[in-house]
Design an enzyme around this catalytic site. Structure first.
Site, PDB file in Angstrom:
ATOM      1  N   LYS A 280       0.838  -1.202   0.000  1.00  0.00           N
ATOM      2  CA  LYS A 280       0.000   0.000   0.000  1.00  0.00           C
ATOM      3  C   LYS A 280       0.873   1.253   0.000  1.00  0.00           C
ATOM      4  O   LYS A 280       2.006   1.214   0.491  1.00  0.00           O
ATOM      5  CB  LYS A 280      -0.868   0.032   1.277  1.00  0.00           C
ATOM      6  CG  LYS A 280      -1.983  -0.979   1.327  1.00  0.00           C
ATOM      7  CD  LYS A 280      -2.756  -0.852   2.643  1.00  0.00           C
ATOM      8  CE  LYS A 280      -3.859  -1.889   2.741  1.00  0.00           C
ATOM      9  NZ  LYS A 280      -4.959  -1.697   1.794  1.00  0.00           N
ATOM     10  N   ARG A 354     -10.266 -11.607   1.968  1.00  0.00           N
ATOM     11  CA  ARG A 354     -11.117 -12.651   1.395  1.00  0.00           C
ATOM     12  C   ARG A 354     -10.428 -14.021   1.442  1.00  0.00           C
ATOM     13  O   ARG A 354     -11.106 -15.052   1.486  1.00  0.00           O
ATOM     14  CB  ARG A 354     -11.515 -12.266  -0.043  1.00  0.00           C
ATOM     15  CG  ARG A 354     -10.365 -12.091  -0.983  1.00  0.00           C
ATOM     16  CD  ARG A 354     -10.714 -11.290  -2.234  1.00  0.00           C
ATOM     17  NE  ARG A 354     -10.872  -9.850  -1.975  1.00  0.00           N
ATOM     18  CZ  ARG A 354     -11.260  -8.954  -2.862  1.00  0.00           C
ATOM     19  NH1 ARG A 354     -11.536  -9.320  -4.095  1.00  0.00           N
ATOM     20  NH2 ARG A 354     -11.381  -7.682  -2.540  1.00  0.00           N
TER      21      ARG A 354
HETATM   22  N1  BES Z   1      -8.116  -3.887   4.462  1.00  0.00           N
HETATM   23  C1  BES Z   1      -8.314  -3.489   3.115  1.00  0.00           C
HETATM   24  C2  BES Z   1      -9.636  -2.783   2.884  1.00  0.00           C
HETATM   25  C3  BES Z   1      -9.769  -1.400   3.459  1.00  0.00           C
HETATM   26  C4  BES Z   1      -9.396  -0.295   2.747  1.00  0.00           C
HETATM   27  C5  BES Z   1     -10.340  -1.225   4.693  1.00  0.00           C
HETATM   28  C6  BES Z   1      -9.561   0.970   3.262  1.00  0.00           C
HETATM   29  C7  BES Z   1     -10.502   0.040   5.221  1.00  0.00           C
HETATM   30  C8  BES Z   1     -10.116   1.132   4.492  1.00  0.00           C
HETATM   31  C9  BES Z   1      -8.284  -4.714   2.200  1.00  0.00           C
HETATM   32  O1  BES Z   1      -7.458  -5.734   2.612  1.00  0.00           O
HETATM   33  C10 BES Z   1      -7.775  -4.253   0.871  1.00  0.00           C
HETATM   34  O2  BES Z   1      -6.668  -3.823   0.828  1.00  0.00           O
HETATM   35  N2  BES Z   1      -8.611  -4.358  -0.159  1.00  0.00           N
HETATM   36  C11 BES Z   1      -8.260  -3.933  -1.465  1.00  0.00           C
HETATM   37  C12 BES Z   1      -8.752  -4.958  -2.456  1.00  0.00           C
HETATM   38  C13 BES Z   1      -8.315  -4.708  -3.875  1.00  0.00           C
HETATM   39  C14 BES Z   1      -6.813  -4.869  -4.011  1.00  0.00           C
HETATM   40  C15 BES Z   1      -9.032  -5.670  -4.785  1.00  0.00           C
HETATM   41  C16 BES Z   1      -8.919  -2.588  -1.725  1.00  0.00           C
HETATM   42  O3  BES Z   1     -10.074  -2.409  -1.358  1.00  0.00           O
HETATM   43  O4  BES Z   1      -8.251  -1.710  -2.265  1.00  0.00           O
HETATM   44 MG    MG Z   2      -5.464  -5.508   1.938  1.00  0.00          MG
END
Ligand code: BES
Ligand code: MG
Ligand code: ZN
Length: 503
Positions: A280, A354
């Site tokens: 990230k 997931r």
């Molecule tokens: N933990 C994150 C989701 C999240 C993002 C929670 C912002 C709270 C605030 C999750 O693991 C994630 O990173 N999801 C990705 C999925 C994508 C790569 C398909 C996302 O939502 O960007």
């Molecule tokens: Mg994530």
């Protein structure tokens, strides 16, 4: 943590004395006065404020009158409830939180609340007593245990709720339930607020085990060896990049005959999400300590269910790990096999929630429960769609949907039904494996994530998924009983309400 004690008394408030009296106000009619004070006697003491129209009775209007020296009290605080027609338990919850903030600001340590002023209706009073206790207890939560300098010993706030119905069984039960729900929600908040280094998978598991001591809950945590033995390829695949061992937390509550099928909860316990190799951006990455709030909500729910002694059987599973880019971490394109034998390619290691939920949902299905509920801070797309106002939920079961809507109305937590269709399932087909952990189509990221999860739930079991990415923390801008930056403990209250429908 929560520096407050709330008591319920059957007394006449006019006969009491102490530091601060709390009365309620509602908007008045144009011809008598701007506001109506629900404790009639107090109108005399606050007559100037009434004449000057400083008091309006608007919802969550809080005014303090220091040294008012009225009846046996030094100070008076008036709390607005808004128009009678709009009065509901959420208004009362927020009013209680506004009061709690004012009492703290005033540094009063003892308040006496004229609870009967909220309503003259007996069955509403029970509901509002519960909401009032929740508002007070939720608002009093303060995560300061990691600060060393401003730990001056402040006296706790003693709150006395005064009602002539204090001996009524329903009022007492409502008081008790409000206390339990708020305390268990605050417990979940603390798990979320703890930073990643102090809330590792092992610590999370130990916290759940410690909290269950002395209760009828049975809690255990599987270590890496056991997780390997149980073939949880999703959880193992995510945990590979971290030096911290994963845990699979198993909780069990028996409140009904052994023959009765349990209900099952599953919560994402990702104690820190760096994104892994698909790392990230650094801005706000510290917020990813909250990525275990789904797990925290499930643990809080189980504690509440056991304290309320609900007559049901419940099981809960929290897969817990960090998502780190270590040298052995899963790489984009890697293929793993989940517990139910399905293979998936990891096209983005940041879509990890997931993967750990996949194994937990498959395991939950094997227990043949009546239904499965999971919750997770799963997708950024959920934040885009609903912000921090509603929790989006997904289910294809119409009667389960009705139960969820009813439960949320009872709890006051806002939920919104989101679409989940065969189209979304199609988008999650893999190129080199059964499934891909990212969608082949643009958009609807929360629905496609839900569609991925669905592949691990037994088709005969009613299932609902709650994405709390937006509502899990930082809701202080619209809910005054939540801290502006901290975890919210969202879903504990609604999940308990759902569970009650199966008791
Ligand atoms: N933990 C994150 C989701 C999240 C993002 C929670 C912002 C709270 C605030 C999750 O693991 C994630 O990173 N999801 C990705 C999925 C994508 C790569 C398909 C996302 O939502 O960007
Ligand atoms: Mg994530
Ligand atoms: Zn995550």
């Amino acid at each position: 943590m929560a520096n407050i004690q709330v008591h319920l008394h059957a007394k006449d408030i006019s006969s009491l004395s102490g530091q601060t009296l709390v009365v309620f106000t509602k908007p008045g009619s144009a011809k008598d006065s701007a506001a109506k004070i629900t404790h009639a006697e107090t109108s005399k003491a606050l007559s100037t404020a009434l004449e000057d129209k400083i008091l309006t009775g608007a919802s969550s209007e809080v005014l303090s009158f220091r040294e008012a020296r009225f009846l046996g009290f030094r100070n008076v605080i008036s709390v607005g409830l808004g128009a009678e027609a709009k009065l509901n338990h959420e208004v009362v919850r927020q009013a209680a939180a506004s009061l709690c903030k004012e009492a703290k600001a005033m540094k009063t340590t003892e308040i006496f609340v004229h609870l009967d002023g909220i309503t003259g209706n007996k069955s509403h009073l029970a509901e509002y007593t519960q909401a009032f206790v929740e508002g007070l207890q939720l608002c009093s939560y303060n995560f300061d245990e990691l600060k060393t300098n401003d730990k001056k010993k402040v006296d706790g706030l003693q709150v006395h709720l005064i009602t002539k119905l204090a001996k009524d069984k329903n009022i007492q039960a409502a008081f008790n339930e409000g206390t339990i729900l708020a305390t268990c929600t605050n417990f979940a908040k603390r798990l979320g607020d703890m930073p990643g280094n102090l809330m590792t998978p092992t610590i999370l598991a130990n916290e759940a085990i410690a909290a269950a001591k002395g209760t009828s809950l049975k809690v255990s945590a599987w270590d890496l060896k056991r997780i390997e033995k149980e073939k949880m390829g999703g959880l193992l695949g995510v945990a590979r990049g971290s030096a911290e061992e994963p845990r699979f937390i198993v909780m069990e509550y028996k409140g009904a005959a052994a023959s009765k099928k349990p209900i099952a909860f599953v919560g994402k316990g990702l104690t820190f999400d760096t994104g892994g190799i698909s790392i990230k951006p650094s801005g706000k990455m510290e917020e990813m300590k909250y990525d275990m709030c789904g797990g925290a909500a499930v643990i809080g729910t189980m504690l509440a269910i056991s304290q309320l002694k609900l007559k049901i059987n419940v099981v809960a599973f929290v897969p817990a790990t960090e998502n780190m880019p270590g040298s052995r971490a899963t790489k984009p394109g890697d293929v793993h096999t989940a517990r139910n034998g399905k293979t998936f390619e990891v096209n983005n290691t940041d879509a990890e929630g997931r993967l750990i939920l996949a194994d937990a949902l498959a395991y939950a299905s094997e227990q043949k429960p009546q239904l499965i509920i999971d919750t997770a801070t799963l997708t950024g797309a959920m934040v885009v769609a609903l912000g921090n106002v509603h929790t989006g939920y997904f289910t294809r079961n119409a009667s389960f949907k009705n139960k969820i809507e009813k439960a949320a109305q009872q709890s006051g937590e806002l939920v919104w039904n989101m679409p989940l269709t065969d189209q979304h399932v199609k988008d999650m087909k893999g190129t080199f494996a059964d499934l891909s952990n990212t969608s082949s189509a643009a958009g609807a990221g929360s629905s496609t994530a839900a569609a991925f999860l669905e592949q691990f739930v037994d088709a005969d079991i009613p299932w609902a998924h709650f994405d709390i990415a937006g509502t899990g923390w930082a809701c202080g801008n619209r809910l005054n009983y939540c801290s502006p930056k901290g975890a919210t403990g969202v879903m504990v209250r609604t999940f308990v309400e759902i569970a009650k429908q199966y008791a």
